[in-house]
Design an enzyme around this catalytic site. Sequence first.
Site, short mmCIF file in Angstrom:
data_model
loop_
_atom_site.label_atom_id
_atom_site.label_comp_id
_atom_site.label_asym_id
_atom_site.label_seq_id
_atom_site.Cartn_x
_atom_site.Cartn_y
_atom_site.Cartn_z
N LYS A 174 43.76 42.35 40.33
CA LYS A 174 43.81 41.02 39.70
C LYS A 174 44.13 41.17 38.21
CE LYS A 174 39.66 40.37 41.23
NZ LYS A 174 38.35 39.89 41.72
N THR A 209 36.28 29.06 34.34
CA THR A 209 36.81 29.93 35.39
C THR A 209 35.72 30.75 36.08
OG1 THR A 209 37.25 31.63 33.73
CG2 THR A 209 39.06 30.14 34.28
N THR A 212 35.93 32.95 39.83
CA THR A 212 37.29 33.18 40.33
C THR A 212 37.37 34.39 41.26
OG1 THR A 212 37.74 34.36 38.26
CG2 THR A 212 38.52 32.10 38.41
N GLY A 213 36.71 35.48 40.90
CA GLY A 213 36.80 36.69 41.73
C GLY A 213 36.18 36.50 43.10
#
Length: 266
Positions: A174, A209, A212-213
């Site tokens: 990522k 955010t 997100t992972g």
Amino acid sequence: MTPARVLTVAGSDSGGGAGIQADLKTMLALGVHGMSVITAVTAQNSLGVQGAWELPVEAVRAQYRSVVDDIGVQAVKTGMLSSAALVEAVAELLSGTDAPVVVDPVGISKHGDSLLAAEALDSVRKRLLPTATVATPNLDEVAQLTGVRVEDEAGMRRAAEAILAFGPRWALIKGGHLADSTSPQAVDLLTDGSDEHWLRTPRLDNRHTHGTGCTLASALASGLAKGLTVPEAAVEAKEYVTGAIGAGFKLGGGIGPVDHGWRFRT
């Protein structure tokens, strides 16, 4: 008709933005039945992690066996495992499960809080990553596990090689934390060492955010459970998490979560 079943093995985020909570929201949004094995409980909000308590290995093992032996799974996703003992136990359970496995090697929270004991890193490398159909580290986790520090897209290839050397079939690196964050694109690299897919979407200007992972890994596992190939599932997951980031919202006084229900908002 019974939907595809996905099991998340991860920690609880009391603020609802990441961890088990994000995983189950993602799974619902993508049309699969989500189930959970809780490995740790955190006191967590938009400002950071105020405390974390891991569950006993026997509690984790019992949750896993209860779900897998009765209900069954089409995919498993792992997140926060916190200790070497938990990593070893979960790796053993995964090795006996006939389903795709997405390993998100969670080491550091969005706020910089450590979520994995230093002594557990070797167990992640030698025991957990070899069970993975896909490993989904961010650049900080790549550095933590391999020592490879990524500054550009060429570095992402080196990172993927280093992660694949530990045994997962695919690596999804990522690139959201690339140093060149002024780039108009958010780029991830999916590769099995020969087949290479660059996943590019516009970089969104939204600080909210959190999660997100977890969301990406759960979306990927959901796609695999529905019978998609790894590249197909990765494309679907990237599209979903990009929409969730775009709709991320303020919550509390710090970093808010991505919006797992973005497709359902009017």
